[in-house]
Design an enzyme around this catalytic site. Structure first.
Site, short mmCIF file in Angstrom:
data_model
loop_
_atom_site.label_atom_id
_atom_site.label_comp_id
_atom_site.label_asym_id
_atom_site.label_seq_id
_atom_site.Cartn_x
_atom_site.Cartn_y
_atom_site.Cartn_z
N GLU A 156 0.84 -1.20 0.00
CA GLU A 156 0.00 0.00 0.00
C GLU A 156 0.87 1.25 0.00
O GLU A 156 1.94 1.28 0.61
CB GLU A 156 -0.90 -0.02 1.24
CG GLU A 156 -1.80 1.18 1.40
CD GLU A 156 -2.70 1.06 2.63
OE1 GLU A 156 -3.34 2.05 2.97
OE2 GLU A 156 -2.74 -0.03 3.25
N GLU A 160 -2.93 10.79 2.90
CA GLU A 160 -4.09 10.90 3.78
C GLU A 160 -4.21 12.32 4.31
O GLU A 160 -3.23 12.89 4.81
CB GLU A 160 -3.98 9.93 4.96
CG GLU A 160 -4.07 8.48 4.54
CD GLU A 160 -3.85 7.53 5.70
OE1 GLU A 160 -4.67 6.61 5.85
OE2 GLU A 160 -2.86 7.70 6.43
#
Length: 430
Positions: A156, A160
């Site tokens: 991943e 964010e």
């Protein structure tokens, strides 16, 4: 932190744990279309992308609207009705319509948009995003994802937005199920009021994150390597992560908007030379002679302060440091450097030997380097994991362009239930 699986890590060395977000079409020409305006910004991808979603309508061939529920810390269910398109904008809506009865028992519903195929690997990724202010929210995520969270197939790469603070963005990545690479980047704009471009260069030996075409963080070592989906989502956190996100209080629907997302292979021609080159370190404020600049700088010559904190046991005998730790509280210890200017050095090197034992699912030994601007939980650089053998071997931490003034070096055991005994010697900047 993705929306792809049930659990999530919080943070290393003590544990830490967004909502309107916009991924806008490339409006770098300061135009207004359908009532949307844009400031001039630079893009990472300037060639013809292999994949581009302009968000004029849902592209069911290449993209899908998620329809499922995740586990903690996602306090919502993903619903297709919460992903809409209008005027060239994709909107992800967070609301409580029909909840909890129609939301798998969760209090809120929200949207997640992702590629149908898990085939995107090394290349350039970019989206144009606008976040919104709000405590308790991951006010939008733009990321790649594959596998089951925490398992060896989990890879991943994340952008964010933390709704509690619109002046920062959090970066992270997971490789072979191992994360804890969080990095907070300070922005020189309000991400909740402006559209900006957020990009990733994913290469076999490095990850580079970009904001408006400029590199802001680089990672090396064990990196994501598996083809993944490209995703965006938006979610409120459960009470368990209020320490990270703050406490969410619902006062009405919130929206995430997306105007474009692009992917291009690494050999895609670009205007931005920064994509092709590793960022160069800043020059030292106090120049040193050419002889001194190439002479290794020994840690033992500049260390100061108490070594022990957070449950680890670090002792020193000459230039040899011995670190031992056990159990599941991720104990660490620090070698404090007094914000020493190391901008003329490119690496931290040391010889290391030792043993690492798993008494549960995982255990790994990590060395982290903190710049003077870093807080106590987000180092600028991590060597994760450090390879341990029965003989001393050289480990190298690449610092180039990431450390100006070294605040401390931290050694850390990350485990659910394990132990380590490690010896480090000849630690130096080169």
């Amino acid at each position: 932190m993705s929306g792809m699986d049930v659990l999530t890590t919080i943070f290393f060395g003590g544990k830490i744990g967004e909502g309107l977000t916009v991924c806008s079409r490339n409006k770098d020409k300061q135009t207004a279309t359908n009532g949307k305006t844009s400031t001039t910004t630079k893009a990472l991808i300037t060639c013809q992308p292999e994949l581009v979603q302009e968000m004029d309508a849902h592209d069911s061939k290449n993209w899908q609207k998620a329809n499922w529920s995740n586990g903690n810390p996602f306090d919502c269910t993903w619903q297709p009705d919460n992903v809409t398109f209008q005027g060239g904008i994709m909107k992800l809506t967070l609301d409580n319509k029909g909840c909890p009865q129609k939301c798998d028992g969760k209090p809120y519903a929200s949207g997640e948009y992702r590629t149908t195929k898990e085939k995107y690997s090394y290349g350039l990724y970019e989206a144009r995003i606008k976040a919104t202010k709000g405590k308790g929210l991951v006010a939008g995520s733009f990321f790649t994802y594959t596998g089951t969270w925490g398992k060896s197939d989990h890879h991943e790469i994340d952008f964010e937005f933390l709704g509690k603070d619109c002046s920062i963005i959090q970066l992270n990545y997971y490789a072979e199920g191992k994360g804890n690479h969080e990095k907070i980047v300070n922005l020189d704009f309000n991400a909740c009021k402006e559209f900006h471009n957020y990009g990733i260069k994913w290469a076999p030996k490095e990850l580079v994150w970009y904001v408006d075409g400029k590199p802001v963080h680089r990672a090396t070592g064990t990196l994501p390597s598996k083809p993944s989906k490209i995703m965006v989502n938006f979610w409120p956190g459960t009470p368990e992560v209020t320490g990270w996100l703050g406490s969410f209080k619902y006062s009405g629907p919130l929206h995430v908007e997306c105007d474009w997302i692009k992917y291009a292979p690494l050999n895609c021609a670009t205007k931005t030379e920064e994509v092709k080159e590793t960022p160069k370190p800043k020059e030292a404020k106090q120049p040193v002679s050419s002889k001194a600049s190439v002479k290794p700088l020994s840690i033992s010559a500049i260390q100061q302060g108490d070594f022990n904190f957070n449950g680890g046991n670090l002792t020193r005998n000459g230039d040899v440091y011995s670190f031992s730790a056990s159990r599941s509280k991720d104990p660490g210890a620090g070698i404090f450097l007094g914000n020493r200017d190391v901008s003329s050095y490119k690496t931290l090197k040391f010889e290391v030997t030792g043993s690492l034992k798993k008494h549960g699912g995982y255990a790994r030994f990590i060395v982290q380097v903190y710049d003077e601007k870093d807080n106590d939980y987000t180092p600028s650089v991590s060597l994760d994991p450090v390879s341990l053998t029965g003989k001393f071997s050289t480990a190298t931490v690449n610092l180039e362009g990431q450390i100006t003034k070294a605040k401390k070096v931290q050694v850390l055991l990350v485990t659910d239930n394990g132990s380590c005994k490690v010896k480090i010697k000849n630690m130096r900047f080169e």
